[in-house]
Enzyme design. Structure first.
Site, PDB file in Angstrom:
ATOM      1  CE1 TYR A 172      28.016  -7.683  15.403  1.00  0.00           C
ATOM      2  CE2 TYR A 172      28.172  -5.555  14.046  1.00  0.00           C
ATOM      3  CZ  TYR A 172      28.383  -6.927  14.036  1.00  0.00           C
ATOM      4  OH  TYR A 172      28.857  -7.866  13.094  1.00  0.00           O
TER       5      TYR A 172
HETATM    6  C1  LIG Z   1      24.145  -8.732  10.884  1.00  0.00           C
HETATM    7  C2  LIG Z   1      23.447  -9.918  10.666  1.00  0.00           C
HETATM    8  C3  LIG Z   1      24.624 -10.911  10.663  1.00  0.00           C
HETATM    9  C4  LIG Z   1      22.486  -9.953  11.868  1.00  0.00           C
HETATM   10  O1  LIG Z   1      21.978 -11.320  11.853  1.00  0.00           O
HETATM   11  P1  LIG Z   1      20.281 -11.556  12.088  1.00  0.00           P
HETATM   12  O2  LIG Z   1      20.221 -13.019  12.049  1.00  0.00           O
HETATM   13  O3  LIG Z   1      19.659 -10.809  11.089  1.00  0.00           O
HETATM   14  O4  LIG Z   1      20.315 -10.810  13.506  1.00  0.00           O
HETATM   15  P2  LIG Z   1      19.271 -11.053  14.834  1.00  0.00           P
HETATM   16  O5  LIG Z   1      18.177 -11.686  14.400  1.00  0.00           O
HETATM   17  O6  LIG Z   1      20.212 -11.908  15.796  1.00  0.00           O
HETATM   18  O7  LIG Z   1      19.423  -9.580  15.238  1.00  0.00           O
HETATM   19  C5  LIG Z   1      18.911  -8.390  14.461  1.00  0.00           C
HETATM   20  C6  LIG Z   1      17.225  -8.377  14.403  1.00  0.00           C
HETATM   21  O8  LIG Z   1      16.669  -9.104  15.410  1.00  0.00           O
HETATM   22  C7  LIG Z   1      15.961  -8.260  16.300  1.00  0.00           C
HETATM   23  N1  LIG Z   1      15.768  -8.978  17.608  1.00  0.00           N
HETATM   24  C8  LIG Z   1      16.609 -10.031  17.853  1.00  0.00           C
HETATM   25  N2  LIG Z   1      16.265 -10.314  18.992  1.00  0.00           N
HETATM   26  C9  LIG Z   1      15.620  -9.694  19.807  1.00  0.00           C
HETATM   27  C10 LIG Z   1      14.664  -9.413  20.988  1.00  0.00           C
HETATM   28  N3  LIG Z   1      15.139 -10.067  21.848  1.00  0.00           N
HETATM   29  N4  LIG Z   1      13.802  -8.539  21.042  1.00  0.00           N
HETATM   30  C11 LIG Z   1      13.484  -7.797  19.837  1.00  0.00           C
HETATM   31  N5  LIG Z   1      14.152  -7.760  18.709  1.00  0.00           N
HETATM   32  C12 LIG Z   1      15.295  -8.817  18.787  1.00  0.00           C
HETATM   33  C13 LIG Z   1      16.843  -7.223  15.967  1.00  0.00           C
HETATM   34  O9  LIG Z   1      16.187  -5.933  16.876  1.00  0.00           O
HETATM   35  C14 LIG Z   1      16.967  -6.953  14.732  1.00  0.00           C
HETATM   36  O10 LIG Z   1      15.836  -6.883  14.059  1.00  0.00           O
HETATM   37  P3  LIG Z   1      15.447  -5.561  12.961  1.00  0.00           P
HETATM   38  O11 LIG Z   1      16.587  -5.298  12.534  1.00  0.00           O
HETATM   39  O12 LIG Z   1      14.471  -6.140  12.436  1.00  0.00           O
HETATM   40  O13 LIG Z   1      14.841  -4.594  14.140  1.00  0.00           O
HETATM   41  C15 LIG Z   1      22.606 -10.153   9.489  1.00  0.00           C
HETATM   42  O14 LIG Z   1      21.459  -9.032   9.564  1.00  0.00           O
HETATM   43  C16 LIG Z   1      23.654  -9.607   8.286  1.00  0.00           C
HETATM   44  O15 LIG Z   1      23.898 -10.350   7.665  1.00  0.00           O
HETATM   45  N6  LIG Z   1      23.302  -8.387   7.543  1.00  0.00           N
HETATM   46  C17 LIG Z   1      24.193  -8.081   6.609  1.00  0.00           C
HETATM   47  C18 LIG Z   1      25.609  -8.045   6.600  1.00  0.00           C
HETATM   48  C19 LIG Z   1      26.123  -7.473   7.785  1.00  0.00           C
HETATM   49  O16 LIG Z   1      25.717  -6.324   8.045  1.00  0.00           O
HETATM   50  N7  LIG Z   1      26.924  -8.195   8.489  1.00  0.00           N
HETATM   51  C20 LIG Z   1      27.729  -7.641   9.477  1.00  0.00           C
HETATM   52  C21 LIG Z   1      28.806  -6.810   9.038  1.00  0.00           C
HETATM   53  S1  LIG Z   1      29.751  -6.128  10.256  1.00  0.00           S
END
Ligand SMILES: CC(C)(COP(=O)(O)OP(=O)(O)OC[C@H]1O[C@@H](n2cnc3c(N)ncnc32)[C@H](O)[C@@H]1OP(=O)(O)O)[C@@H](O)C(=O)NCCC(=O)NCCS
Length: 214
Positions: A172
């Site tokens: 976010y």
């Molecule tokens: C929140 C959620 C939906 C995000 O989905 P995701 O596919 O993991 O997310 P993204 O890959 O798009 O982004 C998160 C990760 O990618 C990394 N990332 C994405 N693009 C990047 C970029 N260009 N450069 C560096 N890092 C990047 C982020 O830093 C993060 O990594 P890290 O946590 O290992 O540092 C998922 O992690 C999830 O389901 N979490 C548990 C449930 C939750 O919290 N839902 C939201 C409730 S409001």
């Protein structure tokens, strides 16, 4: 690059209300696993997710792994690995009223409340299964869900975590969401939540011109 633990990159598909209702068990399983909620939570949430599909402006996007090599022929056997949905916010909704109260209590005036809550899309749920996380599937789901929305803002709530140190917060913040209300407890849930928001549209991938919600 394919996500760790799965050997192909997920496809994003928009789900109709009927399709989500048909695949509710699958979608709720992702939610319960991703949020680390106790088994059984899905039974409480199912009626709510179903009711949400009837709300004006509702839209859902799923990330799926096609079963075969040809994505075009594999839609019926694909595996869902991510789900996102939301709808247009409105004053009679519980969440809207809670956020309004939270903003008021944290000192926002009527002008500010109207600016943020007057015209928004509520990002209600966004979850990616553990094995598929960390490969921008969450970002891709969010971008597709918000594509072409006519509302001026998008709002969401997420649990507070120390130092904003989890994937949801990093996602976010990276996409320019800023604080609307912090450390807010919704009625019936003792956990502190943050309400975050930003102006729509989202800047395109790679653009760095993040907006604040007001
Ligand atoms: C929140 C959620 C939906 C995000 O989905 P995701 O596919 O993991 O997310 P993204 O890959 O798009 O982004 C998160 C990760 O990618 C990394 N990332 C994405 N693009 C990047 C970029 N260009 N450069 C560096 N890092 C990047 C982020 O830093 C993060 O990594 P890290 O946590 O290992 O540092 C998922 O992690 C999830 O389901 N979490 C548990 C449930 C939750 O919290 N839902 C939201 C409730 S409001």
């Amino acid at each position: 690059m394919s996500p760790v633990g799965i050997n192909t990159t997920p496809l994003l598909v928009e789900l109709s209300a009927q399709e989500l209702r048909r695949r509710l068990t699958e979608a709720l399983a992702i939610y319960v696993e991703a949020m680390d909620y106790p088994k059984g939570t899905e039974f409480h949430r199912a009626p709510m997710w179903t009711e949400h599909t009837h709300r004006p402006g509702w839209r859902a996007v799923a990330a799926v792994l096609p079963a075969g090599d040809d994505p075009a022929t594999a839609t019926e056997t694909e595996t869902m690995v991510g789900i996102a949905y939301g709808y247009r916010g409105a004053p009679h909704q519980w969440w809207h009223q809670q956020v309004r109260e939270g903003m008021y209590r944290s000192g926002a005036d009527e002008r500010r409340i109207h600016e943020v809550l007057g015209d928004y899309f509520e990002l209600t749920e966004l979850h990616v299964s553990r094995e598929a996380q960390g490969h921008r599937t969450g970002e891709a789901l969010l971008r597709k869900l918000l594509e072409g929305r006519t509302e001026s803002h998008v709002l969401l709530s997420t649990p507070e975590v120390e130092d904003e140190d989890n994937r949801a917060w990093r996602l976010y913040r990276r996409l320019g969401f800023t604080d609307v209300v912090r450390h807010f407890t919704f009625t019936g849930d003792n956990r502190p939540f943050a309400v975050l928001g930003r102006l729509l549209p989202l800047p395109s991938d790679g653009a760095e011109n993040a907006h604040s919600p007001g």
